[in-house]
Design an enzyme around this catalytic site. Structure first.
Site, mmCIF file in Angstrom:
data_model
loop_
_atom_site.group_PDB
_atom_site.id
_atom_site.type_symbol
_atom_site.label_atom_id
_atom_site.label_comp_id
_atom_site.label_asym_id
_atom_site.label_seq_id
_atom_site.Cartn_x
_atom_site.Cartn_y
_atom_site.Cartn_z
ATOM 1 N N HIS A 3 -66.236 39.753 -50.937
ATOM 2 C CA HIS A 3 -67.640 40.077 -50.655
ATOM 3 C C HIS A 3 -67.821 41.510 -50.159
ATOM 4 O O HIS A 3 -68.957 41.948 -49.972
ATOM 5 C CB HIS A 3 -68.177 39.096 -49.622
ATOM 6 N N ASP A 4 -66.739 42.221 -49.887
ATOM 7 C CA ASP A 4 -66.826 43.606 -49.406
ATOM 8 C C ASP A 4 -66.456 44.617 -50.480
ATOM 9 O O ASP A 4 -66.444 45.822 -50.207
ATOM 10 C CB ASP A 4 -65.855 43.819 -48.230
ATOM 11 N N ASP B 29 -61.625 37.575 -39.401
ATOM 12 C CA ASP B 29 -62.292 38.849 -39.679
ATOM 13 C C ASP B 29 -61.684 39.986 -38.842
ATOM 14 O O ASP B 29 -61.515 39.829 -37.624
ATOM 15 C CB ASP B 29 -63.777 38.662 -39.302
ATOM 16 N N GLU C 228 -57.665 39.375 -41.745
ATOM 17 C CA GLU C 228 -58.126 40.582 -42.441
ATOM 18 C C GLU C 228 -57.666 41.780 -41.621
ATOM 19 O O GLU C 228 -58.027 41.911 -40.460
ATOM 20 C CB GLU C 228 -59.648 40.567 -42.572
ATOM 21 N N ASP D 164 -64.506 31.095 -41.770
ATOM 22 C CA ASP D 164 -64.386 32.495 -41.382
ATOM 23 C C ASP D 164 -64.517 32.562 -39.867
ATOM 24 O O ASP D 164 -65.389 31.912 -39.272
ATOM 25 C CB ASP D 164 -65.518 33.296 -42.046
#
Ligand code: GLC
Ligand code: CA
Length: 561
Positions: free
Chosen positions: A332-333, A200, A259, A98
């Site tokens: 995870h969000d 991210d 993302e 990430d």
């Protein structure tokens, strides 16, 4: 269409804090992951995406990085990480890291320097502005984690921009020295053998010049507003990504996914068209908004298959020739997909498999989030104190403590949308704390672990796990799952998502029932042409004449012609 490993990949996302604890401190860690590599190999995934493992004060669980080139103490050491990389590679699995470079932690040395004085050489690594007259903020943008996007810093009296928490100051991409430092850091990891990067909120790195306030007639003086139009897919973002590609990415055989909240199909083509040399794919968010009302994420409304299908279909068609889709229904969000889009009660197993079929038979690269492969569900903690996520806690303070919304309404929204739904520890077995830790877990477990866990799944040949394993095996065998052209059938059906995939002279029919009652489809020609079933989530093949009826949450993939 060029054939590449990242199109053929199946990615498994690990949220290290919640995957496996190895030393009893209640926090998942790298040695814990190492102990579970055989499990991942058994599942068959080809890439592991690790959520951030870098040094971090954990204001946002590692998405606030204080040292990009070292490992978080709770997770282990750089040595452990090297061991993990080797362990994955030995099993033929690639590692995707990430990359959080829209912002850093306020405890990163760059920010410590930056805040120390207006003429510090690192001042310009971040976005500083003086306040307006009468102590006004530099502009009216709100933070994605509630409250203003600006924090005043004592030392110089100026404000810094933070689109997320105040401990996540935004980096100033306008500064070429900062960009160079980030590219150097990326090369540090790629030189160590990292195979992929998940970037991210990468479409937030370029802000509109002047950082203008949102203008809207309904806004009261001093009222905050989103501001996304001034920083999502901003003016220089493609220039920066092309530079990054030239300076770093093009020198390695590296898989990339950005993302990109708020990206449209048109934006996504710009990010992922192979001829533009930016990224390979993006995580779009449109389908994650199907159950949001006008008040946004926490204004939960019911979704319809039509709403969800229209969005997925638009992306399938939009990226058919240029660009590439990533396929996900949770991470995870996001809440757990079986609770959100399936049925986590009576039809949990069937609906988890049906959704898996969708993810693995649309065109694009599927991403599995840890626990999805055993059908893990949302959690309903009764007390706010059980929640740890900064987004939830800040939102609660703003809406309930300060805003006066009633507690029950917000708790209900947290139950359906809160990020901690995805972050409860991985459920390995039915023993205490599900085998995740021998200590006290940092976040409570979902009490359903006694019934839903890996040990149970591995012992049951009809489990969600083995269905995923089969889908992954099929993908490796059948290029049609990766490269086949997608075509929608029955665009108006209330409960059935039906489509075909075609590659050369091969054609597959995919039928998915999103309803909890039997549904009939009128597809006489296609159904008459069926020559066999590739995979289905119901054991026995229906007799030829009732092929047109799909049982609750039934998924069927058939060969036709
Ligand atoms: C991304 C991450 C999320 C994080 C945010 C800020 O959306 O996925 O977990 O809170 O960025 O880094
Ligand atoms: Ca630990």
């Amino acid at each position: 269409m060029k054939r590449t490993f990242w199109k053929e990949a199946v990615v498994y996302q690990i949220y290290p804090r919640s995957f496996q604890d190895s030393n009893g401190d209640g926090i998942g860690d790298l040695q814990g992951i190492l102990a579970r590599l055989d499990y991942l190999q058994k599942l068959g995934v080809t890439v592991v995406w690790l959520s951030p493992v870098y040094k971090s004060p954990n204001d946002d669980n590692g998405y606030d990085i204080s040292d990009y080139e070292d490992i978080m103490d709770e997770f282990g050491t750089l040595r452990d990480w090297e061991e993990l990389l080797a362990g994955l590679h030995e099993r033929g699995i690639k590692l995707m890291m990430d990359l959080v470079i829209n912002h850093s932690s306020d405890e990163h040395v760059w920010f410590v320097e930056s805040r120390s004085s207006k003429d510090n050489p690192y001042r310009d690594y971040y976005i500083w502005r003086p306040g307006g007259p009468d102590g006004a903020l530099p502009n009216n943008w709100s933070s994605i984690f509630s409250g203003p996007a600006w924090e005043q810093d004592e030392t110089t009296g100026e404000y810094y921009l933070h689109l997320f928490s105040r401990k996540q100051p935004d980096l100033n991409w306008e500064n070429p020295r900062l960009r160079e430092a980030l590219y150097k850091m990326m090369a540090f990891w790629l030189d160590k053998g990292v195979d992929g990067l998940r970037m991210d909120v990468i479409n937030l790195i370029s802000k509109v010049e002047g950082l203008p306030s949102v203008q809207h007639e309904d806004l009261a003086p001093g009222e905050l507003a989103g501001g996304g139009e001034y920083y999502m897919n901003g003016p220089r973002v493609h220039e920066y990504l092309q530079e990054m590609n030239r300076e770093v990415l093009s020198k390695y055989d590296v898989m990339t996914v950005g993302e990109t909240p708020g990206a449209t199909v048109e934006d996504a083509i710009l990010y992922t068209d192979e001829d533009r040399h930016e990224l390979q794919m993006v995580f779009q968010f449109e389908h994650m908004d199907v159950d949001s009302g006008p008040g946004g994420k926490w204004n939960v409304v019911s979704w319809t298959l039509k709403g969800l299908r229209d969005i997925l279909h638009k992306w399938q068609v939009g990226l058919a020739d240029k660009g590439w889709n990533s396929l996900y229904l949770n991470n995870h969000d996001q809440p757990r997909m079986v609770s959100r889009f399936g049925d986590d009660g009576k039809y949990r197993v069937q609906s988890a498999k049906m959704l898996a079929t969708l993810l693995h038979t649309l065109k694009g690269t599927p991403y599995i989030y840890q626990g999805e492969e055993i059908g893990m569900t949302n959690v309903k903690f009764p007390a706010l104190e059980d929640y740890k996520d900064i987004e939830i806690l800040n939102m609660y303070r703003e809406k309930v403590t300060e805003g006066g919304t009633d507690h029950d309404t917000i708790l209900q929204a947290i139950h359906s949308k809160g990020r901690d739904n995805a972050r409860t520890p991985m459920q390995w077995n039915a023993s205490s704390n599900a085998g995740f830790t021998t200590g006290t877990p940092w976040l409570k477990l979902n009490p359903r672990y006694t019934e839903i866990n890996v040990e149970q799944a591995l012992a049951d040949p009809d489990s969600v796990f083995y269905y995923y394993q089969e889908l992954i095996r099929l993908r490796k065998q059948h290029p049609i799952m990766v490269y086949g052209e997608y075509e929608l059938l029955l665009p108006e059906h209330e409960y059935i998502y039906a489509y075909t995939r075609t590659l050369d002279d091969e054609k597959w029919l995919i039928l998915l029932n999103f309803g909890d009652t039997p549904q009939t489809v009128e597809l006489t020609d296609e159904l008459n042409a069926v020559t066999g079933t590739i995979i289905s989530n119901y054991p026995e093949e229906p007799a030829a004449m009732d092929r047109s009826t799909l049982r609750p949450y039934e998924a069927r993939v058939c060969r036709i012609g």
